[in-house]
Write an enzyme that holds these catalytic residues in place. Structure first.
Site, PDB file in Angstrom:
ATOM      1  CG  HIS B  53      -1.913  -1.059   1.239  1.00  0.00           C
ATOM      2  ND1 HIS B  53      -3.070  -0.973   0.511  1.00  0.00           N
ATOM      3  CD2 HIS B  53      -1.938  -2.254   1.883  1.00  0.00           C
ATOM      4  CE1 HIS B  53      -3.786  -2.077   0.715  1.00  0.00           C
ATOM      5  NE2 HIS B  53      -3.132  -2.861   1.531  1.00  0.00           N
ATOM      6  CB  SER B 346       2.512  -1.981   2.971  1.00  0.00           C
ATOM      7  OG  SER B 346       1.413  -2.596   2.355  1.00  0.00           O
TER       8      SER B 346
END
Lengths: 426, 491, 125
Positions: B53, B346
Site C-alpha cells: 500500500h 507493506s
C-alpha cells in the site's frame, strides 16, 4: 539450443498423435517426430485400464493399454522418431516448435507441418469455486486414476464423486474395487453424462448411489478432507438449501468436464471455436494457420477413442498431402453449421479437393437428451438426407457421413447445416 | 538443539517474524526463528491481496499510519536486493456515480499527513484511458503511484533465507507451548521440540499472538480473526487490469479490490467478516458472491469463466484495530508484534526496525555485523524467462531441461532446489509457493503426482507421507492393494 | 414369484430396453431386444451377472510398480471382491508381455488373469 528441421512435428504421443504420425509415415512422409511430455507413449490410455475401447475401430473390446499398444507398435514398426519426457513450450505461426528435455536440453524444431495432439485437461474444484476449505483429498478423477493405476497409491478410503461423466463412473468402480467406500456419485444435471453401460457396471453393480440433480456445495476439513455437503438443485441448477446433507468423506473426486488444452495453439495464433474450446478446422483438420493441423481431444472432447483414431488418421493423411504438395483447396469453401439441438459440428468447414474420398464424417453432439431423433443435413436450406437414431445424448458423440458424391453434386453451396429433431410422437 | 542459548527467539514465521529475523541478522546476535507449521508464511502471509500500500489509507494517529509509508519506501530497495517479484504499478481508489467523492479528498489529506508521495486526484478521462475496461460510471479517482504488488510468501521467504544466510537459525514444525520467565525476566521458551533459552522473545505469532502474549501474562491483546475471501484467475483472462483498483470505502467495508498479481493472474477480493474460529478458512457462497458482485461493479464485463481458484485468509485483527508493537510492561525482554493486519505486509521492514528499537530499549546490544550478505540470488524462474534463457539454464544443468509443471513451466531443477533450499520446502504447497508448480490452470492435475514423488525421493520418505501443507494433509493415504479386504461387506 | 424387470442392454450402443419376465431363475419371456445378444444379455443379468474384471497387479523390478491386467472372460459379479483380494496378494516379476498369464483359472472360474500391456524391467539410471 539445438536447431532441427523436420517435415512433420506431432505434439502429443497419445492416441491422436500416434495415429496421425503413422498415417503421415504411410503416405511417404517419413521425416516425422512425436514429442511426448510423459515418460511413455499412450497419453491417457495407459491409465485407462478398463475395457470398452476399440469396439468400432477393431471390432474388439480392449482395455486402454491394449488399444494404445497397437498404435505404439505401429509407430515402433515404422521406426518413427519419438522424443519422450519432452515438453513443448512454444509453437509459432511459422511452425517453429520450442521444446525441452533432460538429455538434449532445449531444441528449436522448424517444421513444415505441425499436428497439434495435446489432448485436454480436467476442470478443477477451484475453477468451480466450490465454497469451503482447500484440504488434501480433493482431486480430479483423472489425477486419482493416475495415482491409482500408474503410481500405485489410493488417495483415500471414503469417497464422494462429483460428476457422472465416464471418468467419474469408472473411478467410482475402481476405488470401490481397491477397497474404498464410495458413498455417492453426484450429478448436477437431471441425467448422467456417461455411457449407460458404465452406470450399470460401475454404480449399479456395487450399489453406489447416483444422485442426479445434486451437487457438492461445501468442502469441509482444514488439513485433510473430513466431509462434503451435498445439496439437491432445482431446474436452474441452483442449490435448494433445505436439502443439504453432510456426508463424511476423506476423498472428493471431480469429474466435471474436460477442457481442450490449447495454450500452445493460441501461441501459434490458431483461431479457436468457443463451443468446442478447440481450433476451427476444415475437413482435413487444418486450422486457420497454414500447415498446422489438430486432432483428438485438443480439437474437441471425444467420448470414444475410436473416433480419435479415425479423426487423427484423417489429419495424418492431409498433413502428408500438405507436405507432398498434394493439398488442393477448392474454390468454394462450405461452412458447416450446427443447427437445432446441435452443440457443435466438426469440421467447421469443407474446402479440400479429394478425388478418392468417399465420405466426410461429421462429428457432433446433441445439446440436450432426445429420444427418437432424426439427424438432418441441409445444403443452403435444402434438405439433403437424414439419419435416424433411437436417442441422442450429449455424452455420446454422433458421427454422420457426408457422402462425397453428394458434395460433388452441390455446385454453389456455401453452407451445410445439421439439425437434430425429435420425431413427433411415435 | 544446535545451541544452548540464543539472544533472541522470534515466535512465528509469517511476514513479521521473517522481517524481524532479517533485521536482527544484521547484528552480532544469535537469533532463532520458530515456526509451528512445516513452512514459513503459511498463515495470513500467504492469503492476502498481495498489495504494498502507498499509505494514504492508514490512520496517521495509529502505528499503522506511521509505519506503512516508511515500509513502502524501504521495500522498493529490499525487493531488489532480495530478488522478490514486485511491481510498482500504482493504485486507484475509484469513485463511481452515486459514491461520496469527498472521501477521495479525505484520503488525499490523510496520505499527505502520512508522507505519501505523488498522490493526486485524476478525472474520468484519465481513468478510462488507463483502465479501458472499467465501468463507464466512473467519475474520479485517487491515484497513488507508489503502491505496488508483490509475491507475499516469497517476500517472507526471501527475508528468512537472507536471515539464514546471515546466521539466523530457523526451526520449522516447532510450536511454542509456553514462555519461561524468572523474576519477571524472559528466560526462554518451551516447544514441542524441546526447550530453547533466550533473554529476549519477539512475539510475531499472527493469529495466535494473543495466546503467546498470555504466556507471559499480557492480557491486553485480543485477536478476533476477520476473514477475507478471494477469486483468482488464470493468465488467460477476459481482459487486463493495469493497476490495483479499490472502490470508495464505505463505513462498513473497504470494498472489493481488483488487481493483477505479479505472477500475471487477476485477483479479486477480499470480503471482511468476523469469524469465531482462528481455523475457519472456508470460503462461503455469500462471501464469494460479494466478491464477484463487487468486482463486477468496477468491471461489468468480468465473468467467472477463467477463475481457477477460490481461497480465504484471516486477518489477525486486534480489538484496537491497530498494530500492537510494544514491549510487555510486566515482563522484561518480551516484545509483542501483534495485531498485524493490513497494511502489515507493506509495513514489514518498518515493523522490523521498530521491533529492533524496542529490543535495544530493553537492553539488547545491537552491534552491527561487519560482513552482512545483503543480497539474495535470484532463483531460476522458468515461468517468466525467454526460451533462450531457458536453453542457457539447461546447458548449465540438465535437470533444467526436464519440465515438470506444464502450466507454469517449472523445471525439475527448480523443484529440487526448492526442496533443498536454505528454508527447505517439505510439502507440496511449499514447493508450489517457491516454484509455481501446481499454481496454474490445471491446479496440479498433471504435475501433482510427479511433484509428490520428487518430494518423497528428495526427503527419503514414502509418497504416502508427503503432505499438502500441514500435518494430516497427506496427498495419498494408502499404497495400492493396502485397503483390500475392507471393500464391500466384511468377510 | 412372477417378476418383471427392464434392463438396458449394453451389448451394443443401441441400448435396447429389454424386459424380462421371470420366476426366480426361470425365464418366462423376453421382449424389447432388437437382436439375440440382447436376449442373452438380459437373461444373464437376471440369473447370474458376470463381468470382466480389469485391475492392476503389483510388479517387482518393473519400469512401473503396477501392470494393468484383466480376466480373459467374464466372472460372476459376486466374486469381484474375492478376486481383487486374490490378485492383490500377487506380486509378479518383470518383464511382462501383453497377454502373459498372471493367474490361471482365477477362483475356479476358468478365467485367467492376463497382462494388458508389455512392461519391461526397471532401468537403473
Amino acid at each position: 539450443m539445438i536447431k532441427i528441421e523436420k517435415d512433420v512435428v506431432v505434439i502429443g504421443g497419445g492416441p491422436a498423435g500416434l495415429a496421425a504420425a503413422a498415417k503421415v509415415y504411410d503416405n511417404g512422409v517419413k521425416d516425422v517426430v512425436i514429442l511426448e511430455r510423459d515418460f511413455e507413449l499412450g497419453g491417457i490410455l495407459p491409465q485407462c485400464i478398463h475395457n470398452g475401447f476399440g469396439l468400432h475401430h477393431f471390432g474388439e473390446e480392449l482395455t486402454g493399454p491394449e488399444y494404445s499398444q497397437r498404435f505404439e507398435n505401429d509407430v515402433e514398426e515404422r521406426d518413427i522418431e519419438v522424443k519422450l519426457n519432452t515438453m513443448v513450450l512454444d509453437v509459432t505461426a511459422d511452425k517453429k516448435v520450442f521444446a525441452m528435455n533432460k538429455d538434449q536440453g532445449a531444441m528449436e524444431i522448424q517444421a513444415k507441418a505441425v499436428i497439434l495432439a495435446m489432448g485436454c485437461r480436467e476442470r478443477t474444484a477451484g475453477a468451480l469455486g466450490i465454497p469451503g476449505t482447500r484440504p488434501a483429498g480433493v482431486l480430479t478423477a483423472g489425477t486419482a486414476q493416475r495415482f491409482t493405476n500408474i503410481e500405485g497409491y489410493v488417495p483415500g478410503e471414503k469417497v464422494v464423486i462429483l460428476g457422472s461423466g465416464d471418468i467419474g463412473l469408472i473411478m467410482a468402480r475402481r476405488m470401490r474395487l481397491e477397497g474404498a467406500d464410495v458413498k455417492a456419485v453426484c450429478e448436477i444435471l437431471p441425467y448422467t453424462g456417461g455411457l449407460t453401460r458404465n452406470v450399470v457396471q460401475c454404480l449399479e453393480d456395487y450399489d453406489i448411489p447416483l444422485k442426479l440433480n445434486h451437487t457438492v456445495t461445501k468442502i469441509i476439513g482444514n488439513d485433510r478432507l473430513e466431509a462434503v455437503e451435498i445439496t439437491e438443485v432445482d431446474e436452474n441448477m441452483k442449490p435448494i438449501p433445505e436439502t443439504s446433507e453432510i456426508v463424511e468423506a476423506d476423498t472428493l473426486l471431480l469429474s466435471v468436464g474436460l477442457i481442450p488444452e490449447n495454450e500452445l495453439s493460441k501461441k501459434a495464433e490458431v483461431a479457436l471455436d468457443d463451443r468446442t474450446g478447440g481450433p476451427v478446422v476444415n475437413e482435413g483438420r487444418e486450422t486457420n494457420v497454414d500447415g498446422i493441423f489438430a486432432c483428438g481431444n485438443v480439437l474437441h472432447v471425444h467420448d470414444l477413442v475410436d473416433w480419435v483414431t479415425e479423426e487423427s488418421q484423417i489429419a495424418g493423411d492431409w498433413a502428408a498431402k500438405y507436405i507432398n504438395d498434394d493439398y488442393k483447396r477448392s474454390e468454394k469453401k462450405i461452412d458447416v453449421k450446427a443447427g437445432e439441438n446441435v452443440s457443435y459440428v466438426i469440421p467447421q468447414s469443407i474446402e479440400l479437393e479429394a478425388e478418392d474420398r468417399k465420405r466426410i464424417p461429421l462429428y457432433m453432439r446433441v445439446s440436450t437428451p432426445l429420444t427418437a431423433i432424426d439427424i438432418e443435413l441441409y445444403a443452403d436450406g435444402e434438405k439433403l438426407y437424414s439419419f435416424s437414431e433411437p436417442f441422442g445424448k450429449p455424452g455420446e458423440m454422433i458421427s454422420v457421413p457426408l457422402a462425397q458424391k453428394t458434395l460433388n453434386d452441390l455446385d454453389e453451396v456455401s453452407e451445410i447445416r445439421v439439425d437434430i429433431i425429435e420425431k413427433e410422437g411415435e | 538443539m544446535s545451541k544452548n542459548k540464543y539472544d533472541v527467539i522470534i515466535v512465528g514465521g509469517g511476514i513479521s517474524g521473517c522481517a524481524v529475523a532479517w533485521k536482527l541478522s544484521r547484528y552480532n546476535l544469535d537469533v532463532l526463528l520458530l515456526e509451528k507449521d512445516p513452512d514459513v508464511a503459511t498463515g495470513t502471509t500467504k492469503a492476502n491481496t498481495a498489495i504494498i500500500h502507498a499509505g494514504y489509507n492508514a490512520d496517521p494517529n495509529k502505528q499503522k499510519g506511521r509505519l506503512n509509508t516508511k515500509g513502502n519506501v524501504q521495500i522498493k530497495d529490499i525487493v531488489k536486493d532480495l530478488s522478490v517479484p514486485f511491481e510498482e504499478i500504482g493504485s486507484l481508489v475509484v469513485g463511481m456515480e452515486g459514491d461520496d467523492l469527498s472521501v477521495l479528498d479525505e484520503l488525499l489529506e490523510k496520505g499527505k499527513k502520512n508522507g505519501v508521495e505523488g498522490l493526486e486526484i485524476v478525472d474520468r478521462e484519465w481513468i478510462i484511458e488507463n483502465e479501458p475496461h472499467i465501468n463507464r460510471d466512473v467519475k474520479a479517482a485517487l491515484w497513488a503511484p507508489t503502491a505496488g504488488i508483490i509475491t507475499p510468501w516469497e517476500f517472507a521467504l526471501a527475508m528468512a533465507e537472507n536471515a539464514v544466510a546471515n546466521g539466523v537459525e530457523v526451526k520449522l514444525e516447532t510450536e511454542v507451548l509456553d514462555v519461561y520467565t524468572e523474576a519477571d525476566k524472559v528466560k526462554g521458551v518451551k516447544t514441542n521440540q524441546g526447550d530453547f533459552a533466550a533473554d529476549y522473545v519477539v512475539n510475531a505469532a499472527g493469529l495466535y499472538a494473543d495466546e503467546v502474549a498470555k504466556m507471559v501474562g499480557v492480557e491486553k491483546i485480543d485477536i478476533h480473526p476477520r476473514k477475507g475471501e478471494y477469486y483468482i484467475y488464470d493468465h488467460a483472462k477476459d481482459f487486463e487490469i493495469n493497476h490495483v483498483l479499490f472502490p470508495i470505502p464505505t463505513k462498513i467495508s473497504k470494498g472489493i479490490v481488483c488487481t493483477p498479481t505479479v505472477e500475471h493472474n487477476l485477483l479479486i477480493g477480499p470480503t471482511s467478516d468476523f469469524v469465531d474460529s482462528k481455523e475457519d478458512l472456508a470460503t462461503t457462497t455469500e462471501g464469494l458472491n460479494k466478491v464477484f458482485n463487487g468486482a463486477q461493479k468496477m468491471f461489468p464485463e468480468l465473468t467467472l469463466k477463467d477463475s481457477i481458484r477460490v481461497f480465504a485468509g484471516l486477518r489477525a485483527a486486534d480489538t484496537t484495530e491497530d498494530f500492537v508493537i510494544e514491549a510487555a510492561e510486566n515482563v522484561h525482554g518480551f516484545i509483542n508484534v501483534a495485531g498485524i493486519q493490513s497494511p502489515g505486509l507493506s509495513s514489514a521492514p518498518a515493523i522490523a526496525d521498530l521491533a529492533a528499537e524496542l529490543l535495544s530499549e530493553q537492553g539488547l546490544e545491537l552491534k552491527e555485523k561487519k560482513n552482512v550478505i545483503e543480497k539474495r540470488e535470484e532463483p531460476a524462474r522458468f515461468y517468466e524467462i525467454s526460451n533462450e534463457e531457458r536453453a542457457a539454464y539447461a546447458e548449465e544443468d540438465k535437470e533444467y531441461g526436464q519440465i515438470i509443471c506444464r502450466c507454469e513451466t517449472v523445471s525439475l531443477k527448480e523443484i529440487k532446489d526448492a526442496i533443498n533450499g536454505p528454508i527447505p520446502a517439505r510439502t507440496v504447497n511449499a514447493v508450489k509457493r517457491r516454484t509455481r508448480a501446481g499454481a496454474g490452470r490445471c491446479q496440479g492435475g498433471f504435475c501433482g503426482p510427479r511433484v509428490t514423488q520428487i518430494i518423497a525421493d528428495e526427503l527419503g520418505i514414502k509418497p504416502t507421507e508427503v503432505r499438502l501443507e500441514k500435518d494430516n494433509s497427506n496427498i495419498v493415504e494408502h499404497k495400492i492393494k493396502g485397503l483390500l479386504g475392507s471393500q464391500g461387506d466384511a468377510e | 414369484m412372477l417378476e418383471k424387470q427392464t434392463i438396458t442392454c449394453v451389448a451394443c450402443p443401441k441400448g435396447c430396453e429389454v424386459t424380462v419376465e421371470h420366476d426366480g431363475d426361470e425365464i418366462i419371456d423376453i421382449m424389447g431386444n432388437a437382436c439375440p445378444q440382447g436376449a442373452d444379455y438380459a437373461k444373464e443379468e437376471i440369473v447370474a451377472k458376470t463381468r470382466i474384471l480389469p485391475t492392476t497387479v503389483r510388479v517387482k523390478n518393473g519400469a512401473l510398480p503396477l501392470c494393468p491386467v484383466k480376466t480373459t472372460k467374464q466372472i460372476p459379479l459376486e466374486l469381484m471382491d474375492k478376486a481383487m483380494a486374490k490378485i492383490g496378494e500377487k506380486e509378479i516379476e518383470a518383464p511382462l508381455k501383453m497377454g502373459q498369464i498372471i493367474i490361471e483359472n482365477l477362483l475356479d472360474t476358468e478365467a485367467n488373469v492376463v497382462a494388458t500391456r508389455d512392461l519391461p524391467k526397471k532401468i537403473n539410471a
